[in-house]
Design a protein around this motif. Sequence first.
Motif, short mmCIF file in Angstrom:
data_model
loop_
_atom_site.label_atom_id
_atom_site.label_comp_id
_atom_site.label_asym_id
_atom_site.label_seq_id
_atom_site.Cartn_x
_atom_site.Cartn_y
_atom_site.Cartn_z
N PRO A 266 -1.14 -27.59 44.33
CA PRO A 266 -1.94 -28.50 43.50
C PRO A 266 -3.43 -28.41 43.81
O PRO A 266 -4.27 -28.69 42.96
CB PRO A 266 -1.40 -29.87 43.86
N VAL B 95 -5.46 -26.23 41.19
CA VAL B 95 -5.45 -26.41 39.74
C VAL B 95 -6.85 -26.34 39.15
O VAL B 95 -7.08 -25.67 38.14
CB VAL B 95 -4.75 -27.73 39.34
N ILE C 146 -8.23 -23.76 36.31
CA ILE C 146 -8.87 -24.15 35.05
C ILE C 146 -10.16 -23.34 34.87
O ILE C 146 -10.47 -22.88 33.77
CB ILE C 146 -9.17 -25.67 35.05
N HIS D 266 4.68 -22.39 41.18
CA HIS D 266 3.62 -23.29 40.75
C HIS D 266 2.58 -22.55 39.91
O HIS D 266 2.17 -23.01 38.84
CB HIS D 266 2.97 -23.92 41.98
N VAL E 12 3.89 -21.85 36.42
CA VAL E 12 4.01 -23.06 35.59
C VAL E 12 2.63 -23.54 35.15
O VAL E 12 2.41 -23.85 33.97
CB VAL E 12 4.75 -24.18 36.38
N VAL E 13 1.69 -23.59 36.10
CA VAL E 13 0.37 -24.12 35.76
C VAL E 13 -0.40 -23.15 34.85
O VAL E 13 -1.07 -23.57 33.91
CB VAL E 13 -0.42 -24.47 37.04
N ARG F 294 0.76 -21.18 32.62
CA ARG F 294 1.26 -21.31 31.25
C ARG F 294 0.76 -22.60 30.62
O ARG F 294 0.42 -22.64 29.44
CB ARG F 294 2.78 -21.23 31.22
N ALA F 295 0.72 -23.67 31.44
CA ALA F 295 0.23 -24.94 30.90
C ALA F 295 -1.22 -24.80 30.46
O ALA F 295 -1.64 -25.43 29.50
CB ALA F 295 0.37 -26.03 31.95
N LEU F 296 -1.98 -23.99 31.15
CA LEU F 296 -3.40 -23.83 30.84
C LEU F 296 -3.65 -22.67 29.88
O LEU F 296 -4.78 -22.47 29.45
CB LEU F 296 -4.19 -23.58 32.13
N PHE G 98 10.91 -26.42 34.33
CA PHE G 98 9.52 -26.28 33.88
C PHE G 98 9.32 -24.90 33.24
O PHE G 98 8.61 -24.76 32.24
CB PHE G 98 8.54 -26.47 35.04
N GLN H 237 8.34 -23.97 29.21
CA GLN H 237 7.19 -23.17 28.79
C GLN H 237 7.57 -21.84 28.17
O GLN H 237 6.85 -21.31 27.34
CB GLN H 237 6.28 -22.94 30.00
N SER I 163 4.64 -30.78 31.85
CA SER I 163 4.10 -29.89 32.88
C SER I 163 2.60 -29.65 32.70
O SER I 163 2.07 -28.72 33.27
CB SER I 163 4.85 -28.55 32.86
N GLY I 164 1.94 -30.48 31.93
CA GLY I 164 0.50 -30.31 31.73
C GLY I 164 -0.24 -30.37 33.07
O GLY I 164 0.10 -31.17 33.94
N ALA I 165 -1.23 -29.50 33.21
CA ALA I 165 -1.92 -29.41 34.50
C ALA I 165 -3.11 -30.37 34.57
O ALA I 165 -3.64 -30.62 35.64
CB ALA I 165 -2.39 -27.98 34.74
N ARG I 166 -3.53 -30.89 33.43
CA ARG I 166 -4.74 -31.72 33.44
C ARG I 166 -4.43 -33.21 33.48
O ARG I 166 -5.34 -34.03 33.52
CB ARG I 166 -5.57 -31.44 32.19
N HIS J 162 5.32 -32.62 36.34
CA HIS J 162 5.14 -31.50 37.27
C HIS J 162 4.03 -31.79 38.27
O HIS J 162 4.17 -31.53 39.46
CB HIS J 162 4.81 -30.22 36.49
N PHE K 230 4.86 -32.13 42.16
CA PHE K 230 4.28 -31.16 43.09
C PHE K 230 3.50 -31.85 44.19
O PHE K 230 3.53 -31.44 45.35
CB PHE K 230 3.41 -30.15 42.33
#
Lengths: 584, 210
Positions: A410, A413, A417, A432, A435-436, A438-440, B106, B110, B180-183, B188, B192
């Motif tokens: 974490p 992140v 970004i 991690h 997953v992150v 793909r989210a971004l 997760f 995605q 699972s949004g990172a912002r 998630h 985490f």
Amino acid sequence: MSRVSERILVLDGTATYGPEIIGGKGASIARMRALALPVPPAFVLPIEECRRYHAGDGGLEDPVWEAVLTGVAGLERDTGRRLGDPEAPLLVSVRSGAAVSMPGMMDTILNLGMTDAVEEGLARLSGDAGFARETHVRFVHEFGHTVLGADLDPPAGDATADDTRAAVREDTGAEVPTDPHDQLRAAILAVFDSWTSRRAVAYRRHWNIPQDGGTAVVVQAMVFGNLGEESGTGVLFTRDPLNGDPEPFGDWLPGGQGEDVVAGTHDPLPLSALAASLPAAHEELIAAGRLLEREHGDVQDIEFTIERGRLYLLQARAAKRSPQAAVRTAVELVETGAIDVATALGRVTPEQLETVLAPLLPDEVTAAAEVLARGTPACPGVASGRVVRTSDEAEVADDVVVLARPTTSPEDVSGMISAAGVVTERGGATSHAAVVSRALGRPSVVGVGEDVTAPWAGEVVTVDGSKGVVYAGRLATADVRVEDVPGLERLIGWARERGPAAVVHDAPDALDLDELGITVAPDAAPDVDELVERMRGAPAVRGSVLSTAQGAQAVARSGVTTVVALPGQHAATLLLRLAQARES
Amino acid sequence: MQDETTQVRDIELLALHGLAVKKAGSAVAVADILGREEAEVAGALDDAARAGRAMAAKGMYMVTPAGRSWLDEQYPVAFARFRADPESAAAYERFERVNRELLTLFTDWQMMPAGGERIPNDHSDPDYDRDIVDRLGALHERGLKPLDRFRALDERLGEYPRRLEQAYDKVLAGEHEFVSGARVDSYHTVWFELHEDLLRMLGREREVYE
């Protein structure tokens, strides 16, 4: 459909009821039977029974249970097997089915009817004691988990049913019933109870779905692909889900059962092997696929089993497909008359079109490039930049950077970004970083190997997150042209004909919404009414906000007839959005 | 610095620990992790900044390398009871089971399967998404069991079920960013942080999954 009593309905195709009466799954089986398709025999307790159960004082009323026993007798007659009979055992599946599917409903229970004696019988019949034991273990595990709420590890390969029963007992203090009728009664009650699970109640509250509905219960005979000769299991796609090729495509696993294909534990054969060994069943399968595709107007993904030469369809649903296949099949289904143009335009999302048109690394470029590392592709796309090895550096960089880390947590992140692409040394597709990224939407390659990225610090690299490769240097990407994507020209042609506005690359006097400060906010959808007000009467408009569904709706409502594409906007995507805005 | 339970209450340590779990954050965000008052946490973080263990800028804090070393020295003492209690190891083992399945979930959220390969989930198939939301709910409920055990060992860890519940509730309401949004404080993100928190408390390394 025959009503054996008022309490259950036999799904034999003589009549069909809607999902509001017998749930989505029951209705789907009934529809397939009405098309004379081979589906394993089944009956359903209608939604009304669930309502009655919750209005009552708990437990199944005697007339309901008697009706269930009548339904089971019907399954026994149709299959020539009996529940609990070791010589010819009937096993059934039990499924929930509300009018609309929702979270919290009980999962499917398979292989209900398994006992120690049936396990022995099944071992003799299949000539495979391991299969019989595994089927029994799977049932006890599933029942323990789903009905009794046990939190269990996946069963070990050599586990016995007794081991699994003991594990359930230890976790819950409850016993998995050993009598098939007790199993069935408990499973039916568990489905009814799942209607009032916390999740289901919360979901209905959020979506204003009445709490006084209920779920149907489908009880269906199981068929086996591993009993006897000329048996097996497989999956059929009526068209290729990756490229949209209109030829049937699929896997066939002779002697396989149930989840064997999906689980990927055995290597399946192509469908041509089925055509060679069981031509009649193959032909029936292909015809069934064609019929279902026409009936539903969409590509079908069909799970099937062949038991002693006889085909059974277990499930049919609209197939998942790649963005390329979505474009091609939408157009070709119009050409075959299965759907109309308006439906086809709704079958492709603007996001899919963006993916189809995303720049690629051409083969001639990658062939000449130096490969620095290969790993697991974690988020598709291509990104180039200077390598930084900490998130702090990524955050303060003024140039475009690629973040390369041993692994991410974490803490990384904000660095992810700031980066254009991400590479990690450890971890797989579920890590991690994956997953992150793909989210971004950051192109990313993970698991390239211990200490591999250290020498890259400060160098420029190119990350191909679609293929899982990191190249040295900045590689030139190539644009994808509309005519390179099968079907896309036709689709865009239809969008152009039907859309409310033309899309051009320049127009005098175009109203620039970005200059007016009307842009896309990260946390709020654009206000259509406000947009309509601002653009009404303009000869043409341009702006980043037109890349949203709301922007397209505003164009349609304002009467503006020309949209100017910005450099980053694909005309094809704008046209599709505009056409969809008109249809909506 | 410890009372007779496994619980650690020392705000100086906890504030920096919470910040390390988040890496960078405001006093409000760290207070949310810890379930403490913002003013109290802000004071502790300002103290940490004066001691060179954190950096402060525009209301945001970050742990310094010196702060990390200091935490690594403190952990074995501060969490000695937590680490020695067999209950925490047993609960962690249960937690790991759910963790593995959540990571797979997760990924499924995605990337969706299409003919033997996986393609990015563009959320055009509501049935596929609903199925995953349902699985998330089942795992959420399973995860609450080990979390209850952790909460019994250290009340502070009860903040996580509360935050997970909030994220899951938003998912149920259709706010898909909260899977699972990172912002945002998505399921998630919170999970985490919880994992990171537990690893630090237990002095364990993160497992690497395929």
